[in-house]
Design a protein around this motif. Structure first.
Motif, PDB file in Angstrom:
ATOM      1  N   PHE A  82      -6.656   7.786  -7.708  1.00 35.39           N
ATOM      2  CA  PHE A  82      -6.060   8.732  -6.767  1.00 35.39           C
ATOM      3  C   PHE A  82      -5.683  10.024  -7.491  1.00 35.39           C
ATOM      4  O   PHE A  82      -5.177   9.995  -8.618  1.00 35.39           O
ATOM      5  CB  PHE A  82      -4.798   8.141  -6.117  1.00 35.39           C
ATOM      6  N   ASP A  83      -5.917  11.140  -6.820  1.00 35.11           N
ATOM      7  CA  ASP A  83      -5.508  12.441  -7.337  1.00 35.11           C
ATOM      8  C   ASP A  83      -4.122  12.758  -6.788  1.00 35.11           C
ATOM      9  O   ASP A  83      -3.965  12.992  -5.583  1.00 35.11           O
ATOM     10  CB  ASP A  83      -6.507  13.512  -6.900  1.00 35.11           C
ATOM     11  N   PRO A  84      -3.083  12.747  -7.636  1.00 35.22           N
ATOM     12  CA  PRO A  84      -1.725  12.960  -7.102  1.00 35.22           C
ATOM     13  C   PRO A  84      -1.516  14.359  -6.556  1.00 35.22           C
ATOM     14  O   PRO A  84      -0.531  14.603  -5.843  1.00 35.22           O
ATOM     15  CB  PRO A  84      -0.836  12.711  -8.323  1.00 35.22           C
ATOM     16  N   ALA A  85      -2.429  15.299  -6.861  1.00 38.12           N
ATOM     17  CA  ALA A  85      -2.295  16.655  -6.330  1.00 38.12           C
ATOM     18  C   ALA A  85      -2.836  16.778  -4.913  1.00 38.12           C
ATOM     19  O   ALA A  85      -2.676  17.831  -4.275  1.00 38.12           O
ATOM     20  CB  ALA A  85      -3.018  17.646  -7.241  1.00 38.12           C
ATOM     21  N   ASN A 141       0.789  -1.247   0.000  1.00 37.60           N
ATOM     22  CA  ASN A 141       0.000   0.000   0.000  1.00 37.60           C
ATOM     23  C   ASN A 141       0.818   1.292   0.000  1.00 37.60           C
ATOM     24  O   ASN A 141       0.596   2.188   0.809  1.00 37.60           O
ATOM     25  CB  ASN A 141      -1.034   0.004   1.141  1.00 37.60           C
ATOM     26  N   TRP A 142       1.743   1.397  -0.992  1.00 39.39           N
ATOM     27  CA  TRP A 142       2.513   2.616  -1.147  1.00 39.39           C
ATOM     28  C   TRP A 142       2.563   3.021  -2.612  1.00 39.39           C
ATOM     29  O   TRP A 142       2.624   2.170  -3.511  1.00 39.39           O
ATOM     30  CB  TRP A 142       3.940   2.456  -0.606  1.00 39.39           C
ATOM     31  N   LEU A 143       2.573   4.330  -2.829  1.00 33.41           N
ATOM     32  CA  LEU A 143       2.668   4.907  -4.163  1.00 33.41           C
ATOM     33  C   LEU A 143       3.866   5.853  -4.190  1.00 33.41           C
ATOM     34  O   LEU A 143       4.046   6.648  -3.262  1.00 33.41           O
ATOM     35  CB  LEU A 143       1.383   5.670  -4.502  1.00 33.41           C
ATOM     36  N   TYR A 144       4.680   5.742  -5.254  1.00 37.96           N
ATOM     37  CA  TYR A 144       5.869   6.573  -5.384  1.00 37.96           C
ATOM     38  C   TYR A 144       5.806   7.401  -6.662  1.00 37.96           C
ATOM     39  O   TYR A 144       5.475   6.884  -7.731  1.00 37.96           O
ATOM     40  CB  TYR A 144       7.138   5.714  -5.439  1.00 37.96           C
ATOM     41  N   GLN A 197       1.410   6.568   1.493  1.00 41.45           N
ATOM     42  CA  GLN A 197       0.619   5.379   1.793  1.00 41.45           C
ATOM     43  C   GLN A 197      -0.782   5.560   1.200  1.00 41.45           C
ATOM     44  O   GLN A 197      -1.339   6.656   1.214  1.00 41.45           O
ATOM     45  CB  GLN A 197       0.548   5.157   3.295  1.00 41.45           C
ATOM     46  N   ILE A 198      -1.333   4.491   0.659  1.00 43.70           N
ATOM     47  CA  ILE A 198      -2.680   4.568   0.086  1.00 43.70           C
ATOM     48  C   ILE A 198      -3.629   3.660   0.866  1.00 43.70           C
ATOM     49  O   ILE A 198      -3.220   2.652   1.450  1.00 43.70           O
ATOM     50  CB  ILE A 198      -2.685   4.191  -1.414  1.00 43.70           C
ATOM     51  N   LEU A 227      -3.108   8.829   0.964  1.00 42.26           N
ATOM     52  CA  LEU A 227      -4.076   9.119  -0.081  1.00 42.26           C
ATOM     53  C   LEU A 227      -5.261   8.166   0.001  1.00 42.26           C
ATOM     54  O   LEU A 227      -5.080   6.964   0.252  1.00 42.26           O
ATOM     55  CB  LEU A 227      -3.425   8.987  -1.464  1.00 42.26           C
ATOM     56  N   THR A 228      -6.453   8.695  -0.205  1.00 42.68           N
ATOM     57  CA  THR A 228      -7.657   7.871  -0.305  1.00 42.68           C
ATOM     58  C   THR A 228      -8.250   8.064  -1.697  1.00 42.68           C
ATOM     59  O   THR A 228      -8.084   9.126  -2.312  1.00 42.68           O
ATOM     60  CB  THR A 228      -8.700   8.245   0.764  1.00 42.68           C
ATOM     61  N   PRO A 229      -8.969   7.075  -2.218  1.00 39.98           N
ATOM     62  CA  PRO A 229      -9.431   7.145  -3.604  1.00 39.98           C
ATOM     63  C   PRO A 229     -10.490   8.217  -3.834  1.00 39.98           C
ATOM     64  O   PRO A 229     -11.368   8.448  -2.996  1.00 39.98           O
ATOM     65  CB  PRO A 229     -10.020   5.750  -3.846  1.00 39.98           C
TER      66      PRO A 229
END
Length: 640
Positions: free
Chosen positions: A434-437, A366-369, A390-391, A443-445
């Protein structure tokens, strides 16, 4: 583009080289030829450095070298040079390229009308298969990407292993799905004074090669240093060849992967069976790349994991069409997190099409880079998060087993999950937007679509089955689907995006690890989704999915489960999405759980190539103590 004729790959020959031969000459390939329209020839440099062709010569089937006037006296790495043949090229002819000192660089032969109007390499400049095309020529530029919908069976025969240690053994391999008769086939070495001799004269029982089978014979012409072998079909078309430098074929030069990859020098010969692919990595006439970079010490807790589930490469797979060298593209132990301190599990990759200097990566736990290029490596963008974000699932709960990701037309990042890692025996096959901004470290969807009920075979109470769900996802624009005539399986007629007003401007293709299938969805803005059916990739599993605007193809990637391969899919004449061609990874890349694959947009092209990045889910590299241990990302090059 319409193709016909036989496939010719790996076209290289060599005579004993003089000291003045330019460095890298064995990386130069004949890439396109026409025996009409001024008898034009195109040369291509597959290597990583420029090659001088000053004083080079050419001949036809008379083998009398003659000077020619190239468009440039130097071929840049990944570059092209063209010239008009001073000798007329006709039917059933040959073209031979020599260095200034008389070393044979490359050679191609064709039967009647084989080069009318043109012959061009298909599936990779300098390395792909030769086909006769009636379409417009591309002299001085990359060849068109299209291949015949049905590759002739003879083109699947490959020279698979060669020795020049006295036995002078040649092994042929049939990578196709049907037997091929070779009773009238011939071979010849790199000496242009020699005439081809029949394979059957050296091996009387060698009349055919079964699918997946081998034939071996001892060369009656003798094989030495700086030599080569050409294989010719019954019509005189060159099917395959290999060259090597001093001691390159002692005791063996072998293809890695078996039947598909580049040649490398082996420690042990394996005639009549699958290649061992263990050796020095040298030889092959400059056809073997290097793994560059790496190093560093494993940090506390960082624990690479050896690959599991290794399977064979599918029949008919072609060698990597890009450059041979690969660079380790991350810092050692770069992806340690609070939920994954061992540093493993980097999976899906995707370039941002609007900003190709950004590479997105998903880590299973559960991680986004957001990664940016720095000093030849991909590192976390510190202005977004130096440690990744973390997402969570919708509502801020759980730990998505995030595997695949893609970037939509709205710039949002769409991530797949197979299950909730806090309850890992139950599948949860979802796509999250997910909105990267968005601000914050978690982050939550914006939206979440749950397709779990479509896959009851994964809900067995086993964490292993639950882990075989959505492994990758690719956003495919409506414009490509409509331009290529995709037939909507829900209506049986041409796909009309207007029938689905809430889905945006494209569809999402999710790859299922369970069986290698792609599942097509329209993701609606109200949280519902439309299911458009299933597409077979021909692979046992799928680990990543992408749409590549450069090749105009959907790409389904499989790790070592399928021999580290990438299948490119197209829309066929009937409107169905089908596999077209499959490539291996570059041979210098470790055979690991390489689950992520992303090709950069063509806007980044330099000298005919663009970057392709691969991710190792286990950070294992070549094992403990190797320069690649503890690294997750590898940077290769792919044709534009």
């Amino acid at each position: 583009m319409t193709f016909s004729g036989l496939v010719v790959t790996g076209m290289v020959a060599a005579q004993p080289a003089a000291a003045a031969d330019p460095a890298g000459y064995q990386n130069v390939r004949i890439n396109e030829v026409t025996s009409s329209n001024n008898d034009t020839v195109e040369l291509y440099n597959t290597g990583s450095t420029a090659v001088s062709i000053s004083g080079w010569k050419m001949s036809d089937d008379g083998f009398a070298p003659q000077s020619f006037s190239p468009s440039s006296s130097t071929i840049a790495a990944g570059g092209f040079v063209t010239f008009n043949s001073p000798k007329g090229l006709g039917d059933s002819d040959k073209l031979v390229i020599y260095t200034a000192d008389g070393t044979v660089v490359d050679r191609v032969e064709w039967a009647t009308n084989g080069a009318k109007p043109a012959m061009a390499r298909c599936g990779g400049d300098g390395t792909g298969a030769w086909v006769t095309t009636t379409a417009a020529t591309t002299f001085g530029a990359a060849n068109a990407a299209g291949c015949p919908s049905s590759i002739p069976a003879a083109s699947r025969i490959r020279i698979n292993e060669v020795t020049s240690n006295g036995s002078d053994t040649v092994e042929l391999y049939n990578g196709g799905t049907s037997a091929v008769g070779i009773g009238s086939w011939k071979y010849v070495d790199g000496d242009t004074t020699h005439s081809p001799v029949t394979v059957s004269s050296s091996s009387p029982s060698a009349t055919s090669i079964p699918a997946g089978g081998y034939v071996t014979f001892n060369s009656s012409l003798g094989l030495g240093d700086n030599d080569s072998v050409f294989l010719l079909d019954g019509n005189g078309n060159t099917v395959d060849s290999v060259t090597w430098a001093t001691d390159g074929a002692r005791p063996s030069d072998e293809r890695c992967a078996n039947g598909a990859g580049w040649f490398r020098t082996a420690v042990t010969a394996t005639p009549g069976s699958a290649n061992s692919c263990s050796g020095s990595g040298g030889g092959g006439g400059g056809q073997t790349g290097q793994l560059l970079g790496g190093g560093g010490s494993l940090t506390s807790g960082c624990a690479p994991e050896a690959p599991t589930g290794t399977g064979s490469t599918p029949a008919g797979t072609l060698a990597w069409p890009g450059g041979l060298d690969v660079t380790i593209a991350d810092n050692v132990c770069a992806f340690t997190t609070s939920t994954g301190p061992e540093g493993r599990d980097v999976s899906g990759l995707a370039f941002d099409p609007a900003n190709p200097s950004v590479l997105w990566a998903a880590k299973n736990k559960n991680w986004l880079y957001k990664l940016v290029s720095s000093g030849g490596k991909w590192i976390p963008d510190a202005t977004w998060s130096a440690t990744g974000k973390q997402i969570r699932f919708a509502g801020g709960s759980g730990e998505p087993d995030s595997e695949g990701l893609t970037v939509g037309a709205n710039g949002h990042v769409y991530v797949t999950s197979e299950r909730d890692n806090t309850n890992n025996t139950v599948p949860k096959d979802t796509i999250m937007e997910f909105d990267p901004a968005a601000t914050g470290s978690t982050l939550t969807p914006v939206h979440q679509w749950d397709m779990t009920s479509q896959f009851p075979q994964l809900n067995t109470g086993s964490k292993d089955d639950a882990n075989l769900g959505f492994e990758g996802v690719g956003y495919v624009p409506d414009s490509w689907l409509t331009a290529n005539g995709w037939v909507d399986p829900l209506t049986g007629s041409a796909y009309n995006p207007a029938n689905y007003p809430l889905h945006g401007s494209g569809l999402f293709f999710a790859g299922l690890e369970w069986d290698g299938s792609l599942h097509v969805y329209g993701l609606n803005s109200d949280g519902t989704f439309t299911t458009f059916g299933t597409i077979a990739t021909g692979k046992a599993s799928v680990m990543d999915v992408m749409y590549d605007a450069g090749t105009q193809r959907i790409v389904a990637t499989c790790d070592n489960t399928c021999g580290e391969t990438h299948t490119f899919l197209k829309v066929d004449t009937g409107g169905a999405i089908v596999p077209e061609v499959t490539y291996t990874n570059p041979t210098v890349v470790p055979t690991d759980n390489l689950e992520g694959f992303a090709i950069a947009p063509t806007s980044t092209c330099v000298n005919g190539f663009r970057e392709a990045v691969l991710s190792d889910d286990g950070n294992y590299g070549f094992g403990s103590g190797s320069s690649s241990s503890g690294h997750a990302l590898y940077s290769a090059t792919f044709p534009c």
